[in-house]
Design a protein around this motif. Structure first.
Motif, mmCIF file in Angstrom:
data_model
loop_
_atom_site.group_PDB
_atom_site.id
_atom_site.type_symbol
_atom_site.label_atom_id
_atom_site.label_comp_id
_atom_site.label_asym_id
_atom_site.label_seq_id
_atom_site.Cartn_x
_atom_site.Cartn_y
_atom_site.Cartn_z
ATOM 1 N N ASP A 78 28.876 112.439 101.389
ATOM 2 C CA ASP A 78 27.465 112.789 101.265
ATOM 3 C C ASP A 78 26.928 113.525 102.493
ATOM 4 N N VAL A 79 27.806 114.197 103.198
ATOM 5 C CA VAL A 79 27.376 114.958 104.376
ATOM 6 C C VAL A 79 26.780 116.280 103.925
ATOM 7 N N ARG A 80 25.499 116.468 104.206
ATOM 8 C CA ARG A 80 24.851 117.712 103.768
ATOM 9 C C ARG A 80 24.439 118.586 104.944
ATOM 10 N N PHE A 86 20.372 115.353 111.252
ATOM 11 C CA PHE A 86 21.707 115.747 110.795
ATOM 12 C C PHE A 86 22.497 114.538 110.298
ATOM 13 N N ASP A 87 23.370 114.797 109.338
ATOM 14 C CA ASP A 87 24.257 113.724 108.860
ATOM 15 C C ASP A 87 25.454 113.578 109.794
ATOM 16 N N LEU A 88 25.871 114.717 110.356
ATOM 17 C CA LEU A 88 27.061 114.691 111.214
ATOM 18 C C LEU A 88 26.816 115.591 112.425
ATOM 19 N N PHE A 89 27.103 115.060 113.600
ATOM 20 C CA PHE A 89 26.948 115.821 114.838
ATOM 21 C C PHE A 89 28.347 116.042 115.404
ATOM 22 N N VAL A 90 28.703 117.314 115.615
ATOM 23 C CA VAL A 90 30.083 117.631 116.014
ATOM 24 C C VAL A 90 30.095 118.294 117.384
ATOM 25 N N GLY A 138 20.630 110.813 116.817
ATOM 26 C CA GLY A 138 20.201 110.117 115.613
ATOM 27 C C GLY A 138 21.010 110.509 114.386
ATOM 28 N N ALA A 139 22.067 111.289 114.561
ATOM 29 C CA ALA A 139 22.917 111.661 113.420
ATOM 30 C C ALA A 139 23.608 110.403 112.885
ATOM 31 N N ARG A 140 23.890 110.393 111.591
ATOM 32 C CA ARG A 140 24.508 109.206 110.998
ATOM 33 C C ARG A 140 25.937 109.020 111.482
ATOM 34 N N ALA A 141 26.602 110.143 111.765
ATOM 35 C CA ALA A 141 27.981 110.065 112.262
ATOM 36 C C ALA A 141 28.199 111.174 113.276
ATOM 37 N N ALA A 142 29.236 111.002 114.081
ATOM 38 C CA ALA A 142 29.546 112.034 115.075
ATOM 39 C C ALA A 142 31.060 112.186 115.170
ATOM 40 N N ALA A 143 31.482 113.365 115.554
ATOM 41 C CA ALA A 143 32.923 113.621 115.675
ATOM 42 C C ALA A 143 33.133 114.714 116.699
ATOM 43 N N PHE A 150 38.324 113.921 115.346
ATOM 44 C CA PHE A 150 38.215 112.520 115.747
ATOM 45 C C PHE A 150 36.761 112.065 115.674
ATOM 46 N N GLU A 151 36.587 110.873 115.135
ATOM 47 C CA GLU A 151 35.218 110.362 115.062
ATOM 48 C C GLU A 151 34.774 109.807 116.415
ATOM 49 N N ILE A 152 33.497 109.899 116.664
ATOM 50 C CA ILE A 152 32.915 109.365 117.898
ATOM 51 C C ILE A 152 31.954 108.253 117.492
ATOM 52 N N PRO A 153 32.052 107.096 118.138
ATOM 53 C CA PRO A 153 31.089 106.045 117.804
ATOM 54 C C PRO A 153 29.678 106.494 118.169
ATOM 55 N N THR A 154 28.721 106.156 117.350
ATOM 56 C CA THR A 154 27.350 106.612 117.619
ATOM 57 C C THR A 154 26.482 105.514 118.226
ATOM 58 N N SER A 155 27.149 104.474 118.700
ATOM 59 C CA SER A 155 26.372 103.408 119.342
ATOM 60 C C SER A 155 25.936 103.871 120.730
ATOM 61 N N PHE A 156 24.651 103.813 120.970
ATOM 62 C CA PHE A 156 24.122 104.251 122.256
ATOM 63 C C PHE A 156 24.620 103.358 123.386
ATOM 64 N N LEU A 157 24.640 102.042 123.128
ATOM 65 C CA LEU A 157 25.054 101.108 124.183
ATOM 66 C C LEU A 157 26.511 101.331 124.582
ATOM 67 N N ALA A 158 27.362 101.544 123.556
ATOM 68 C CA ALA A 158 28.785 101.781 123.847
ATOM 69 C C ALA A 158 28.945 103.055 124.669
ATOM 70 N N ALA A 159 28.179 104.100 124.294
ATOM 71 C CA ALA A 159 28.277 105.362 125.018
ATOM 72 C C ALA A 159 27.801 105.197 126.455
ATOM 73 N N LEU A 160 26.736 104.435 126.602
ATOM 74 C CA LEU A 160 26.186 104.207 127.939
ATOM 75 C C LEU A 160 27.175 103.413 128.794
ATOM 76 N N PHE A 161 27.781 102.394 128.195
ATOM 77 C CA PHE A 161 28.749 101.566 128.915
ATOM 78 C C PHE A 161 29.926 102.432 129.369
ATOM 79 N N CYS A 162 30.403 103.264 128.462
ATOM 80 C CA CYS A 162 31.549 104.134 128.758
ATOM 81 C C CYS A 162 31.196 105.071 129.927
ATOM 82 N N ALA A 163 29.998 105.661 129.879
ATOM 83 C CA ALA A 163 29.591 106.601 130.934
ATOM 84 C C ALA A 163 29.483 105.877 132.278
ATOM 85 N N VAL A 164 28.904 104.692 132.248
ATOM 86 C CA VAL A 164 28.737 103.938 133.498
ATOM 87 C C VAL A 164 30.090 103.525 134.053
#
Lengths: 410, 157
Positions: free
Chosen positions: B3-5, B82-86, B102-107, B116-130
């Protein structure tokens, strides 16, 4: 002769002048009747390493795959040693590599090694440019290793701190170039190479104390890709155009000098426009226009539409391919007197030279060419001739490499 | 994701922008693709038919330090829903951006076309960056000490 080419940064289509240099050198030597084989590193994790479009190479090649994890100095040495040895070359041509070049020399030392340098890598571990704080850097890693090591670390501070780096820093870390032992390794590798191949006399002078066998081989163009379009007179009310091509947004390319020269010219005349291949439209003035980055095909059309080309580089440009490209189309070139540029542009014959950062002299030269159409046309035509005879790849290969390779075994 | 439009392809400096767009078009042939490129980027003519919209940012080099422009960029991307952010690379900064859009999915699409898919969790991304920032700073400090404490004796030419 069987010639193995070894490269850690090759991609085709090319992502830089070094790749094009390697491609045409391999191709040219193959045409001269040598057996050639390109061994190149590839990493899916790095866009700089080994992305070759399938079927695009007209010579045999072997891709050695690495990942970010497996790209260690030892592994790189082992993989290249075993792949190259299996092919049993007579000589090895060491092409693009940064800090791992000494390791590759060690791994392949049983063969005569021709080491091609594309910039000032051995003398500047910061970023191979010898340019710092808006000025050419007088230091040389080979003579002042401790200062240069500190500068190198400082230059890569952001990448290391963010734990995310370019191929340059990847090799800095992989090769342990921060350790004292790396310096000795580098000196040994310069001495162990059979021949160092460089672009200009500045490089040659820096490294001659460590290896007397140095050849200057210029870069070039495939002249058949460039159509000679002699300069045409402009209609009386049309503005003449001056082009600065290449990565003009890079401060070392001297856009600031051209901006100042443009302002000077604008005080006395309005019959010209300067085009610069940068995307920053905030630079636009009445006489200067940012035309955005251009791909190869658009670049050709741009050269054809202009009257003068300017290369105002501030650093010791190792070669200066944009000057040759402009000459190949038949345009006069005004360039700064640095590195390879002063070798490419024949003063008064194919263009004019000025001291780097001297906007007054640049403005004078531009004025001379804007006023004298015949001079510009003569220089453009002479430039085309020079590009054909001196800077066509096949001619470069034919002129230099029989002599260089002839020295093997002596 | 059938359903990615709406897909957004975010340009970074690298040789595989064209490949990235094509890879996305192959996976989602009926989706509308928007690309975000820096101002002045010579957009490949061969791609125009695959792309519905080209957004030029004022940022010439994306930099997280240009806070104002970065925030404006994120706000504009969020508005488009967006449904998908690449992206073209995988990095802590791009993961943060992907999470913020705010995209539903990222890759991300690798230079060889790998997807490759990228997790869209903000906290996980922040933890990884830190975390990477801490490891990077520790490494830098270690190299700083090595370079100052273990000097090199210059060779006689």
């Amino acid at each position: 002769m069987r010639i193995a080419f070894v490269d850690l940064l090759f991609s085709w289509p090319p992502h830089g002048g070094g790749c094009a240099d390697v491609y045409y050198t391999v191709l040219g030597l193959q045409r001269l009747g040598h057996e050639v084989h390109l061994f190149y590193a590839s990493s899916a994790d790095r866009w700089e390493r080994g992305h070759v479009e399938s079927g695009s190479l007209p010579f045999p090649s072997t891709r050695l795959d690495f990942t970010a994890r497996s790209f260690t100095a030892l592994h790189v040495q082992e993989r290249f040693r075993s792949a190259v040895s299996a092919w049993t070359p007579d000589v090895v041509f060491l092409a693009e590599a940064f800090f791992l070049r000494p390791h590759l020399v060690e791994a392949l030392e049983r063969y005569p090694i021709f080491s091609r340098y594309y910039a000032y890598d051995a003398s500047c571990p910061r970023d191979f440019r010898r340019y710092l704080n808006d000025a050419r850097c007088p230091l040389d890693y080979l003579k002042t290793p401790n200062q240069c090591r500190r500068c190198a670390l400082n230059g890569q501070k952001r990448e290391i701190m963010n734990w995310q780096w370019s191929a340059w820093t990847e090799e800095f870390l992989t090769a342990r170039a921060f350790l004292p032992g790396y310096y000795d390794r580098l000196i040994r590798s310069l001495a162990k190479s059979h021949t160092l191949i460089v672009y200009n006399e500045v490089q040659a002078e820096l490294w001659r104390p460590y290896n007397s066998q140095i050849h200057i081989v210029p870069g070039g163009v495939d002249i058949s890709e460039f159509t000679h379009l002699p300069l045409q007179p402009k209609e009386s009310n049309a503005r003449k155009t001056i082009l600065m091509a290449g990565r003009a947004e890079d401060p070392v390319k001297g856009l600031s000098t051209l901006q100042r020269a443009t302002a000077r010219l604008a005080q006395t005349r309005s019959d010209f426009e300067v085009w610069v291949t940068v995307p920053d439209h905030r630079l636009n003035t009445e006489h200067l226009k940012a035309v955005g980055w251009q791909d190869h095909a658009h670049m050709m059309r741009l050269y054809e539409g202009v009257d003068i080309c300017v290369v105002p580089s501030l650093w010791e440009e190792p070669f200066g391919i944009v000057a040759v490209e402009a000459m190949a189309v038949g345009r006069p070139v005004v360039a700064s007197r640095v590195g390879g540029l002063q070798m490419i542009v024949r003063e008064g014959e194919t263009g004019l030279l000025f001291e780097p950062d001297d906007d007054e002299m640049l403005a004078q030269h531009l004025s001379t060419l804007l006023d004298d159409f015949d001079l510009g046309r003569r220089m453009g035509d002479a430039g085309r001739k020079r590009a054909e005879t001196e800077y066509d790849w096949q001619r470069i290969i034919e002129r230099h490499y029989p002599v260089i390779l002839g020295g093997v075994g002596k | 994701m059938s359903d990615v439009r709406q897909i957004c392809v975010f340009y970074s400096q690298g040789p595989h922008f064209e490949r990235t767009v094509r890879c996305i078009k192959e996976r989602h042939p009926s989706a509308a693709v928007t690309t975000i490129v820096p101002k002045g980027y010579p957009f490949p003519e061969t791609l125009r038919s695959d792309v519905q919209e080209i957004i030029e940012t004022k940022l010439i080099h994306y930099s997280i330090q240009d806070v104002g422009s970065s925030l404006r960029l994120v706000r504009n991307i969020r508005r488009a829903r967006f449904d998908l952010f690449v992206t073209m690379f995988d990095s802590p900064q791009l993961r943060l951006l992907a999470a913020l859009t705010g995209a539903r999915a990222a890759a991300w699409v690798r230079v060889d076309g790998g997807y490759f898919e990228i997790p869209t969790s903000f906290l996980a991304a922040l933890f990884c960056a830190v975390f990477r920032g801490l490891v990077g700073r520790a490494t830098y400090a270690l190299l700083w000490v090595i370079i100052r404490c273990l000097p090199v004796r210059a060779a006689k030419s």
